[in-house]
Write a protein that holds these residues in place. Structure first.
Motif, PDB file in Angstrom:
ATOM      1  N   HIS A  54      49.602  39.403  46.825  1.00 33.65           N
ATOM      2  CA  HIS A  54      48.197  39.004  46.950  1.00 33.65           C
ATOM      3  C   HIS A  54      47.294  40.106  46.391  1.00 33.65           C
ATOM      4  O   HIS A  54      46.345  39.825  45.634  1.00 33.65           O
ATOM      5  CB  HIS A  54      47.882  38.736  48.425  1.00 33.65           C
ATOM      6  N   ALA A  55      47.577  41.356  46.754  1.00 34.25           N
ATOM      7  CA  ALA A  55      46.779  42.483  46.259  1.00 34.25           C
ATOM      8  C   ALA A  55      46.877  42.585  44.741  1.00 34.25           C
ATOM      9  O   ALA A  55      45.870  42.814  44.065  1.00 34.25           O
ATOM     10  CB  ALA A  55      47.238  43.779  46.922  1.00 34.25           C
ATOM     11  N   LEU A  56      48.074  42.394  44.206  1.00 30.48           N
ATOM     12  CA  LEU A  56      48.259  42.463  42.753  1.00 30.48           C
ATOM     13  C   LEU A  56      47.427  41.403  42.027  1.00 30.48           C
ATOM     14  O   LEU A  56      46.781  41.697  41.010  1.00 30.48           O
ATOM     15  CB  LEU A  56      49.730  42.292  42.386  1.00 30.48           C
ATOM     16  N   ARG A  82      42.328  40.158  38.803  1.00 24.88           N
ATOM     17  CA  ARG A  82      41.013  39.512  38.670  1.00 24.88           C
ATOM     18  C   ARG A  82      39.885  40.544  38.724  1.00 24.88           C
ATOM     19  O   ARG A  82      38.940  40.499  37.931  1.00 24.88           O
ATOM     20  CB  ARG A  82      40.821  38.469  39.775  1.00 24.88           C
ATOM     21  N   TYR A  83      39.984  41.462  39.674  1.00 28.94           N
ATOM     22  CA  TYR A  83      38.972  42.512  39.831  1.00 28.94           C
ATOM     23  C   TYR A  83      38.837  43.316  38.545  1.00 28.94           C
ATOM     24  O   TYR A  83      37.731  43.574  38.064  1.00 28.94           O
ATOM     25  CB  TYR A  83      39.356  43.417  41.006  1.00 28.94           C
ATOM     26  N   HIS A  84      39.964  43.713  37.976  1.00 31.61           N
ATOM     27  CA  HIS A  84      39.942  44.545  36.776  1.00 31.61           C
ATOM     28  C   HIS A  84      39.269  43.810  35.619  1.00 31.61           C
ATOM     29  O   HIS A  84      38.461  44.391  34.882  1.00 31.61           O
ATOM     30  CB  HIS A  84      41.365  44.963  36.419  1.00 31.61           C
ATOM     31  N   ALA A  85      39.563  42.538  35.461  1.00 27.14           N
ATOM     32  CA  ALA A  85      38.944  41.745  34.391  1.00 27.14           C
ATOM     33  C   ALA A  85      37.430  41.636  34.598  1.00 27.14           C
ATOM     34  O   ALA A  85      36.647  41.803  33.655  1.00 27.14           O
ATOM     35  CB  ALA A  85      39.575  40.363  34.335  1.00 27.14           C
ATOM     36  N   ARG A 144      28.835  39.474  43.112  1.00 27.69           N
ATOM     37  CA  ARG A 144      29.415  38.901  44.335  1.00 27.69           C
ATOM     38  C   ARG A 144      30.910  38.667  44.157  1.00 27.69           C
ATOM     39  O   ARG A 144      31.704  38.957  45.044  1.00 27.69           O
ATOM     40  CB  ARG A 144      28.718  37.588  44.690  1.00 27.69           C
ATOM     41  N   ARG A 145      31.297  38.147  42.996  1.00 26.84           N
ATOM     42  CA  ARG A 145      32.710  37.876  42.729  1.00 26.84           C
ATOM     43  C   ARG A 145      33.536  39.161  42.785  1.00 26.84           C
ATOM     44  O   ARG A 145      34.612  39.195  43.379  1.00 26.84           O
ATOM     45  CB  ARG A 145      32.864  37.210  41.366  1.00 26.84           C
ATOM     46  N   VAL A 146      33.013  40.229  42.189  1.00 24.55           N
ATOM     47  CA  VAL A 146      33.718  41.514  42.215  1.00 24.55           C
ATOM     48  C   VAL A 146      33.861  42.001  43.657  1.00 24.55           C
ATOM     49  O   VAL A 146      34.921  42.496  44.056  1.00 24.55           O
ATOM     50  CB  VAL A 146      32.996  42.550  41.329  1.00 24.55           C
ATOM     51  N   ASP A 192      37.452  42.694  48.447  1.00 22.80           N
ATOM     52  CA  ASP A 192      37.852  42.337  49.808  1.00 22.80           C
ATOM     53  C   ASP A 192      39.269  41.750  49.824  1.00 22.80           C
ATOM     54  O   ASP A 192      40.050  42.037  50.731  1.00 22.80           O
ATOM     55  CB  ASP A 192      36.857  41.348  50.409  1.00 22.80           C
ATOM     56  N   GLU A 193      39.608  40.956  48.824  1.00 24.48           N
ATOM     57  CA  GLU A 193      40.961  40.401  48.730  1.00 24.48           C
ATOM     58  C   GLU A 193      41.992  41.515  48.535  1.00 24.48           C
ATOM     59  O   GLU A 193      43.083  41.476  49.114  1.00 24.48           O
ATOM     60  CB  GLU A 193      41.046  39.397  47.580  1.00 24.48           C
ATOM     61  N   ILE A 194      41.653  42.509  47.729  1.00 27.22           N
ATOM     62  CA  ILE A 194      42.547  43.656  47.536  1.00 27.22           C
ATOM     63  C   ILE A 194      42.757  44.355  48.875  1.00 27.22           C
ATOM     64  O   ILE A 194      43.882  44.690  49.253  1.00 27.22           O
ATOM     65  CB  ILE A 194      41.977  44.628  46.488  1.00 27.22           C
ATOM     66  N   ARG A 195      41.663  44.574  49.590  1.00 27.93           N
ATOM     67  CA  ARG A 195      41.746  45.243  50.903  1.00 27.93           C
ATOM     68  C   ARG A 195      42.655  44.478  51.851  1.00 27.93           C
ATOM     69  O   ARG A 195      43.478  45.067  52.548  1.00 27.93           O
ATOM     70  CB  ARG A 195      40.352  45.368  51.526  1.00 27.93           C
TER      71      ARG A 195
END
Length: 118
Positions: free
Chosen positions: A15-17, A22-25, A41-43, A48-51
């Protein structure tokens, strides 16, 4: 600590990966179009998903915190550069973006090593 939403540490790492990808893009876009509130907001949602994935795996804590700090410094720079009369520092922004990207890649590498060893 709240109950885990993941059935295993491997699921949390996966999930983090996915969120890191997505975050990096979106991070690259944010550097150029950071006043786009939907992108901003998306970033934040992706962070939060990474966390959520990283909190399930103690081996990821340090890399996650380093990414979070770098992200906060970037956002602070972006906000400060938008103030009237503030010097625009594209070079400084690019350095911060590169730093955040480095932390993303480091966290991705840690995640990949964990996935490969389990």
């Amino acid at each position: 600590m709240p109950a885990s939403r993941f059935s295993s540490p491997q699921e949390a790492v996966s999930h983090a990966l996915a969120a890191l990808e997505r975050y990096h893009a979106h991070l690259r876009k944010l550097g150029a179009h950071w006043m786009d509130l939907e992108l901003y907001r998306r970033v934040g949602d992706e962070l939060d998903e990474i966390r959520q994935g990283c909190r399930e795996v103690p081996e990821l804590t340090q890399a996650w915190v380093e990414l979070l700090i770098a992200h906060a410094e970037l956002v602070q720079n972006l906000w400060q550069s938008s103030r009237p009369g503030a010097p625009a520092s594209a070079e400084g922004r690019q350095q911060l973006l590169a730093r955040v990207s480095g932390h993303v890649e480091a966290l991705q590498n840690k995640c990949l090593r964990l996935v490969q060893t389990h």
